[in-house]
Design a protein around this motif. Structure first.
Motif, PDB file in Angstrom:
ATOM      1  N   LEU A  18       0.467  -0.944   0.513  1.00 32.29           N
ATOM      2  CA  LEU A  18       0.055  -0.198   0.493  1.00 32.29           C
ATOM      3  C   LEU A  18       1.080   1.031  -0.051  1.00 32.29           C
ATOM      4  CD1 LEU A  18      -2.535  -1.140   2.942  1.00 32.29           C
ATOM      5  CD2 LEU A  18      -2.951  -1.001   0.698  1.00 32.29           C
ATOM      6  N   ASP A  21      -0.591   6.581   0.173  1.00 30.79           N
ATOM      7  CA  ASP A  21      -2.244   7.449   0.001  1.00 30.79           C
ATOM      8  C   ASP A  21      -3.274   6.256  -0.748  1.00 30.79           C
ATOM      9  OD1 ASP A  21      -1.494   6.299  -2.853  1.00 30.79           O
ATOM     10  OD2 ASP A  21      -1.570   8.069  -3.779  1.00 30.79           O
ATOM     11  N   GLY A  22      -2.707   5.181  -0.212  1.00 31.24           N
ATOM     12  CA  GLY A  22      -3.733   4.046  -0.021  1.00 31.24           C
ATOM     13  C   GLY A  22      -4.494   3.212  -1.681  1.00 31.24           C
ATOM     14  N   GLN A  23      -3.053   3.596  -2.572  1.00 29.20           N
ATOM     15  CA  GLN A  23      -2.959   3.413  -4.193  1.00 29.20           C
ATOM     16  C   GLN A  23      -2.379   0.925  -3.280  1.00 29.20           C
ATOM     17  OE1 GLN A  23      -4.290   3.374  -6.598  1.00 29.20           O
ATOM     18  NE2 GLN A  23      -4.239   5.672  -6.481  1.00 29.20           N
ATOM     19  N   LYS A  24      -3.045   0.477  -4.074  1.00 28.87           N
ATOM     20  CA  LYS A  24      -2.846  -1.040  -3.922  1.00 28.87           C
ATOM     21  C   LYS A  24      -1.997  -1.473  -4.980  1.00 28.87           C
ATOM     22  CE  LYS A  24      -6.696  -1.872  -2.034  1.00 28.87           C
ATOM     23  NZ  LYS A  24      -8.629  -2.367  -2.275  1.00 28.87           N
ATOM     24  N   ARG A 201      -9.527  -0.313  -6.445  1.00 23.92           N
ATOM     25  CA  ARG A 201     -10.058   1.209  -5.661  1.00 23.92           C
ATOM     26  C   ARG A 201      -8.875   1.067  -4.808  1.00 23.92           C
ATOM     27  NH1 ARG A 201     -16.979   1.235  -5.052  1.00 23.92           N
ATOM     28  NH2 ARG A 201     -17.165   1.548  -7.395  1.00 23.92           N
ATOM     29  N   ARG A 202      -8.745   2.540  -3.941  1.00 29.44           N
ATOM     30  CA  ARG A 202      -7.835   2.512  -2.930  1.00 29.44           C
ATOM     31  C   ARG A 202      -8.060   2.429  -2.259  1.00 29.44           C
ATOM     32  NH1 ARG A 202      -5.658   9.425  -3.085  1.00 29.44           N
ATOM     33  NH2 ARG A 202      -7.934   9.075  -3.514  1.00 29.44           N
ATOM     34  N   HIS A 206      -8.082   5.074   3.611  1.00 30.12           N
ATOM     35  CA  HIS A 206      -7.263   5.752   3.067  1.00 30.12           C
ATOM     36  C   HIS A 206      -7.258   7.065   3.555  1.00 30.12           C
ATOM     37  CE1 HIS A 206      -8.649   8.522  -0.568  1.00 30.12           C
ATOM     38  NE2 HIS A 206      -9.166   7.418  -0.959  1.00 30.12           N
TER      39      HIS A 206
END
Length: 230
Positions: A18, A21-24, A201-202, A206
């Motif tokens: 992660l 900014d919460g992006q996978k 999705r994030r 997040h």
């Protein structure tokens, strides 16, 4: 998040990272079991070779995995994903007692703050004489299950991380997507990873990641002071 994701009849471990900014992002899928020290040492070496320094690892609680992560990344907070712990605990029980134990476990985990720790401890005590195997398993995982809660981060983010479902979801969806792109006879999973990353999705919660980073900084400072005082 590091978790087992059996694939095509073989043991496999997936790592999904992660960003801040919460992006996978898929880090690696690697053959092996979280109980296999050699496989988990190789996995951690892969992470080190990519210059990754995880601050939090959510795992299934596999002994070998936790040990190798702790050795490779001493500052990393290790948390245990609740569904994996639940399955491990219930595997020691017959159907009837397992259903009752599941209800008690989930009721305890639905509580917030210190109430969850009190409730889980009560479940452990109740299992001590009636279900020693379940008692030992839940006792071993208690700190890991509470690791994120003890940070005091917002509930939505804590729940999102503690479920540990990202790896399983990624495997399933990337494999499905990969069937569109993989040449005939080829494993679709690698071909679907990029597509999955582009459309997923994030992380839920997040927006509260800064609170997690602040809590981890406080934890690191407390550890530093403790070592300085020793």
């Amino acid at each position: 998040v590091i978790a087992p994701t059996p694939y095509r009849g073989r043991d496999q471990v997936g790592v999904v990272g992660l960003s801040t900014d919460g992006q996978k992002r898929v880090v690696v899928f690697q053959e092996g079991s979280t109980a296999d020290p050699v496989a988990m040492d190789n996995l951690c070496r892969t992470l080190e070779a990519r210059a990754l320094m995880p601050r939090v690892c959510v795992t299934d609680g596999g002994l070998a995995l936790d040990r190798e992560v702790s050795d490779a990344f001493p500052a990393c907070l290790i948390a245990h994903a609740e569904p994996y712990v639940e399955r491990a605990v219930l595997s020691h029980l017959a159907d009837g007692p397992a259903q009752a134990a599941k209800a008690h476990l989930r009721a305890a985990l639905d509580k917030t703050g210190g109430q969850a720790e009190v409730a889980l401890t009560s479940v452990i005590v109740d299992m001590r004489s009636s279900a020693p195997g379940a008692y030992q398993t839940l006792s071993r995982h208690l700190d890991g299950m509470l690791a994120l809660r003890r940070l005091g981060i917002p509930r939505v983010l804590e729940r999102s991380l503690s479920r540990g479902a990202i790896v399983a979801t990624c495997t399933q969806e990337a494999r499905s997507l990969g069937r569109r792109y993989a040449p005939a006879g080829q494993d679709p999973l690698p071909y679907g990873v990029e597509a999955w990353e582009a459309q997923t999705r994030r992380l839920i919660g997040h927006e509260d990641l800064p609170a997690l980073f602040a809590a981890l900084a406080r934890r690191a400072e407390a550890r530093r002071r403790l070592l300085a005082a020793a």
